[in-house]
Design an enzyme around this catalytic site. Structure first.
Site, PDB file in Angstrom:
ATOM      1  N   CYS A 154       0.809  -1.228   0.000  1.00 26.24           N
ATOM      2  CA  CYS A 154       0.000   0.000   0.000  1.00 26.24           C
ATOM      3  C   CYS A 154       0.836   1.268   0.000  1.00 26.24           C
ATOM      4  O   CYS A 154       0.288   2.372  -0.081  1.00 26.24           O
ATOM      5  CB  CYS A 154      -0.937  -0.009   1.189  1.00 26.24           C
ATOM      6  SG  CYS A 154      -1.848  -1.549   1.315  1.00 26.24           S
ATOM      7  N   HIS A 293      -3.917   7.613   5.829  1.00 29.14           N
ATOM      8  CA  HIS A 293      -3.953   6.275   5.243  1.00 29.14           C
ATOM      9  C   HIS A 293      -5.353   5.704   5.480  1.00 29.14           C
ATOM     10  O   HIS A 293      -5.960   5.180   4.567  1.00 29.14           O
ATOM     11  CB  HIS A 293      -2.865   5.410   5.865  1.00 29.14           C
ATOM     12  CG  HIS A 293      -2.774   4.045   5.256  1.00 29.14           C
ATOM     13  ND1 HIS A 293      -2.567   3.848   3.916  1.00 29.14           N
ATOM     14  CD2 HIS A 293      -2.894   2.802   5.799  1.00 29.14           C
ATOM     15  CE1 HIS A 293      -2.554   2.551   3.662  1.00 29.14           C
ATOM     16  NE2 HIS A 293      -2.753   1.895   4.774  1.00 29.14           N
ATOM     17  N   GLU A 304      -2.719   4.816  13.418  1.00 25.76           N
ATOM     18  CA  GLU A 304      -2.387   6.046  12.682  1.00 25.76           C
ATOM     19  C   GLU A 304      -2.697   7.283  13.532  1.00 25.76           C
ATOM     20  O   GLU A 304      -1.906   8.233  13.573  1.00 25.76           O
ATOM     21  CB  GLU A 304      -3.168   6.102  11.357  1.00 25.76           C
ATOM     22  CG  GLU A 304      -2.838   7.349  10.540  1.00 25.76           C
ATOM     23  CD  GLU A 304      -3.420   7.308   9.134  1.00 25.76           C
ATOM     24  OE1 GLU A 304      -4.345   6.511   8.887  1.00 25.76           O
ATOM     25  OE2 GLU A 304      -2.924   8.070   8.281  1.00 25.76           O
ATOM     26  N   LYS A 325     -10.359   7.458   1.297  1.00 26.93           N
ATOM     27  CA  LYS A 325     -10.711   6.061   0.979  1.00 26.93           C
ATOM     28  C   LYS A 325     -12.178   5.789   1.287  1.00 26.93           C
ATOM     29  O   LYS A 325     -12.754   4.843   0.763  1.00 26.93           O
ATOM     30  CB  LYS A 325      -9.827   5.099   1.775  1.00 26.93           C
ATOM     31  CG  LYS A 325      -8.373   5.030   1.302  1.00 26.93           C
ATOM     32  CD  LYS A 325      -7.604   3.935   2.025  1.00 26.93           C
ATOM     33  CE  LYS A 325      -6.164   3.832   1.538  1.00 26.93           C
ATOM     34  NZ  LYS A 325      -5.299   4.882   2.125  1.00 26.93           N
ATOM     35  N   HIS A 330      -9.728   1.559  -1.334  1.00 27.24           N
ATOM     36  CA  HIS A 330      -8.286   1.418  -1.146  1.00 27.24           C
ATOM     37  C   HIS A 330      -7.670   0.942  -2.464  1.00 27.24           C
ATOM     38  O   HIS A 330      -7.851  -0.204  -2.858  1.00 27.24           O
ATOM     39  CB  HIS A 330      -8.011   0.416  -0.025  1.00 27.24           C
ATOM     40  CG  HIS A 330      -6.589   0.422   0.446  1.00 27.24           C
ATOM     41  ND1 HIS A 330      -5.567   1.046  -0.238  1.00 27.24           N
ATOM     42  CD2 HIS A 330      -6.018  -0.109   1.562  1.00 27.24           C
ATOM     43  CE1 HIS A 330      -4.435   0.877   0.420  1.00 27.24           C
ATOM     44  NE2 HIS A 330      -4.672   0.194   1.511  1.00 27.24           N
ATOM     45  N   PHE A 390       1.420  -3.089   4.246  1.00 30.89           N
ATOM     46  CA  PHE A 390       1.775  -4.439   4.673  1.00 30.89           C
ATOM     47  C   PHE A 390       3.271  -4.597   4.399  1.00 30.89           C
ATOM     48  O   PHE A 390       3.776  -4.109   3.384  1.00 30.89           O
ATOM     49  CB  PHE A 390       1.017  -5.481   3.841  1.00 30.89           C
ATOM     50  CG  PHE A 390      -0.384  -5.750   4.323  1.00 30.89           C
ATOM     51  CD1 PHE A 390      -0.941  -5.066   5.396  1.00 30.89           C
ATOM     52  CD2 PHE A 390      -1.151  -6.722   3.697  1.00 30.89           C
ATOM     53  CE1 PHE A 390      -2.234  -5.332   5.838  1.00 30.89           C
ATOM     54  CE2 PHE A 390      -2.448  -7.008   4.133  1.00 30.89           C
ATOM     55  CZ  PHE A 390      -2.987  -6.318   5.198  1.00 30.89           C
TER      56      PHE A 390
END
Lengths: 403, 79
Positions: A154, A293, A304, A325, A330, A390
Site C-alpha cells: 500500500c 492512510h 495512525e 478512501k 483502497h 503491509f
C-alpha cells in the site's frame, strides 16, 4: 545542491473519473464510488471500480499481452503529461511506478485456464510482471531514462513519488512521471482479500457507505482500482516554460516498522512522519491537512491516530484529517499516488475533502476529522499524505503551496 | 468455410484487423503482428482449431502457410 521540485501535471483513471477537477469536486461533495461487486460464483463483495474505455487508448492488436493494470497506467501517465502541457518526454526523463500486485487479471485468467484445461495463455508472464506498467508507459512516452517499479504493497506509489522527487531534486532527471496503478478486481484476488478478513462487511444496506474510516462502527477496507500519476519537474524549469504549478513537493519520510508483516506500528509511523517534516523543513503547526492512510480497519485507524497524536502533541486539534478512501476505496499500490494528487488539489484549491460515513467517531481515534463536505481552508499552506503498507513500510509525502 | 477464411475471421476477432485486408501470402508482420501478438495468435489458433502446433514452424509466417499447416494437422493420420 538540491533543486525545488513542483507538481505541474496530474493524470487519473480513478473510481471518480479521469478529470482531476471533476474527481476533486466529487470528493468535496462527499460522493462515494463504492458499489456492490459480483462475478460468477464469487461471494458478494464491495469495490470501487474505475470506468475505463481501452479502445480510446489502444487498438486490439496493441492490447495483446497488456493487462488492465498497464492499460490504465498508460492512460493516467499520458493524461498527466498532457495536463502538464508537455508534448513529449525525452532521455532526461524518468518513470517511477508503484504497483502492489501487477497484472492480476492475467494471473487470474491463467490459473483459471490452467485448472480447467492445463493450457495457459502465452503472454501471461509479460502481462502480469509488476514492471509491465512502467515499461508500457516508457514505450508510449518514449522515455529512455530510469524506468523503475516499486512494489511495496500500500506504500508502493507513495514511495515511487518520493524516489522520483528525490531524483529530480538531485538533478539525476529533468522530468518524471511518478505514480501508481492497481487493477485487481478479479475473482481470485478479491477472494484472497476476503480470506484475509480485512474487507468491509458486504451486508451493509447502503454499499456506498461501507467504508467508514475512524468510525466506531467501521468494519474494514473496500478495494478500489485505478491509476494516478504526477508530472514532477524542477521549480525553475516549470517557471521558465510558464507551466501551471499545482504545488511544491516539500519532502518525504520513509521508514519500516520491522515488527510484524501486517500489524501496523505506532513507532514506525512516527519515524516516517518526523522524517517527512524534517526533510521538508515544516513543523506540525505548518501542516493544515493530512490525507490519512485510514483504511477503516479496526487496528490500522487507531495506530495512525496515535502516531499523529505523538508527533503533533498539543497541536493535534489544529490538524484537519480525512481519509478519502471512504469514497474511492483502497487502491493499494496506487493509493499513495491518487491520495497525493488529492492532497495537491486540496492545497491548490484550499479545500479539504471530507472523511465520509463516520457517524460516531471511535474514541480511540482522537483526530480532528473533516466531517462535512465542502470544507474550505483559506489558510492552508502545507499538507501531508500518509501511506502505510503491509510489510511495515511507511511513507509520508509533504506538499506545500508555491506562493 | 475454408481454413484460410476461418483463419482470417479468427484474426479479425482476436485483433480487430479487417479480414478483407488480410492477404494469404503476405508476412504477418505486415499487419503489425510482432513476436508477442504472434504467440497470442498461435494460441488462439490452437484453441479454435483444436490442434497442437509444433514448436518448430520454420518458414510459416503467412496465412496460407498457417492454413496449410492447420489442414495438415487436422488430417487423420494413417496408423
Amino acid at each position: 545542491m538540491r533543486r525545488r521540485v513542483v507538481v505541474t501535471g496530474i493524470g487519473l483513471i480513478s473510481p471518480h473519473g479521469d478529470s482531476p477537477g471533476a474527481v476533486f469536486d466529487a470528493l468535496m461533495a462527499g460522493r462515494s464510488a463504492v458499489a456492490r461487486w459480483s462475478s460468477g460464483g464469487a461471494p458478494p463483495a464491495l469495490a470501487a471500480r474505475a470506468a475505463f474505455d481501452s479502445t480510446h487508448w489502444f487498438t486490439r492488436l496493441q492490447l495483446a499481452g497488456v493487462d488492465r493494470v498497464s492499460q490504465i497506467a498508460v492512460a493516467a501517465a499520458e493524461l498527466a503529461r498532457a495536463d502538464a502541457g508537455l508534448d513529449a518526454l525525452d532521455e532526461r526523463s524518468g518513470i517511477y511506478v508503484g504497483t502492489g500486485m501487477g497484472g492480476a487479471a492475467a494471473i487470474d485468467e491463467a490459473f483459471a485456464r490452467y485448472a480447467e484445461s492445463g493450457r495457459v495463455p502465452p503472454l501471461t508472464v509479460p502481462a502480469f510482471m509488476p514492471n509491465a506498467p512502467a515499461a508500457h508507459i516508457a514505450m508510449r512516452a518514449k522515455v529512455h531514462g530510469p524506468v523503475l517499479t516499486y512494489s511495496i504493497a500500500c506504500a508502493s506509489s507513495a514511495v515511487a513519488i518520493a524516489e522520483a522527487a528525490k531524483a529530480v531534486a538531485l538533478g539525476e532527471v529533468e522530468r518524471v512521471l511518478a505514480g501508481g496503478s492497481e487493477a485487481l478486481l478479479v475473482p481470485g484476488a478479491i477472494r484472497a482479500w476476503q480470506a484475509l478478513q480485512t474487507l468491509a462487511s458486504p451486508e451493509s444496506e447502503d454499499p456506498s457507505r461501507a467504508c467508514r474510516p475512524f468510525a466506531a462502527d467501521r468494519t474494514g477496507l473496500v478495494l478500489g482500482e485505478g491509476a494516478a500519476f504526477l508530472l514532477l519537474e524542477p521549480f525553475e524549469a516549470a517557471k521558465a516554460r510558464g507551466a501551471r504549478v499545482y504545488a511544491e513537493f516539500a519532502g518525504s519520510g520513509v521508514s519500516c516498522d520491522a515488527t510484524h508483516l501486517t500489524k501496523p506500528d505506532v513507532a514506525g509511523q512516527v519515524r516516517a512522519l518526523v522524517a517527512a517534516l524534517r526533510a521538508s523543513g515544516l513543523s506540525p503547526a505548518d501542516i493544515g491537512y493530512c490525507n490519512a492512510h485510514g483504511t477503516a480497519t479496526r487496528a490500522g485507524d487507531v495506530v495512525e491516530c496515535e502516531a499523529l497524536a505523538q508527533v503533533w502533541g498539543d497541536a493535534i486539534g489544529a490538524l484537519a484529517v480525512s481519509s478519502t478512501k471512504s469514497m474511492h476505496g483502497h487502491l493499494l499500490g496506487a493509493a499513495g499516488a491518487l491520495e497525493a494528487a488529492i492532497t495537491v488539489l486540496a492545497l491548490e484549491r484550499r479545500s479539504l475533502p471530507p472523511n465520509m460515513h463516520c457517524g460516531p467517531q471511535d474514541p480511540a481515534c482522537r483526530v480532528a476529522l473533516v466531517q462535512e463536505p465542502h470544507a474550505e481552508a483559506p489558510q492552508l499552506r502545507a499538507a501531508i499524505s500518509n501511506s502505510f503498507a503491509f510489510g511495515g513500510t511507511n511513507a509520508v509525502l509533504a506538499f506545500r503551496r508555491c506562493d | 468455410m475454408s481454413t484460410l477464411e476461418e483463419l482470417k475471421q479468427l484474426i479479425h476477432k482476436t485483433f480487430d484487423i479487417d479480414a478483407a485486408t488480410l492477404k494469404a501470402d503476405a508476412p504477418l508482420e505486415e499487419y503489425g503482428l510482432d513476436s508477442l501478438s504472434l504467440a497470442e495468435l498461435l494460441f488462439a489458433i490452437e484453441e479454435h482449431f483444436n490442434v497442437d502446433l509444433p514448436d518448430s514452424r520454420s518458414g510459416v509466417n503467412t496465412l496460407a502457410g498457417l492454413a496449410a499447416l492447420i489442414d495438415d494437422l487436422r488430417t487423420p493420420k494413417a496408423a
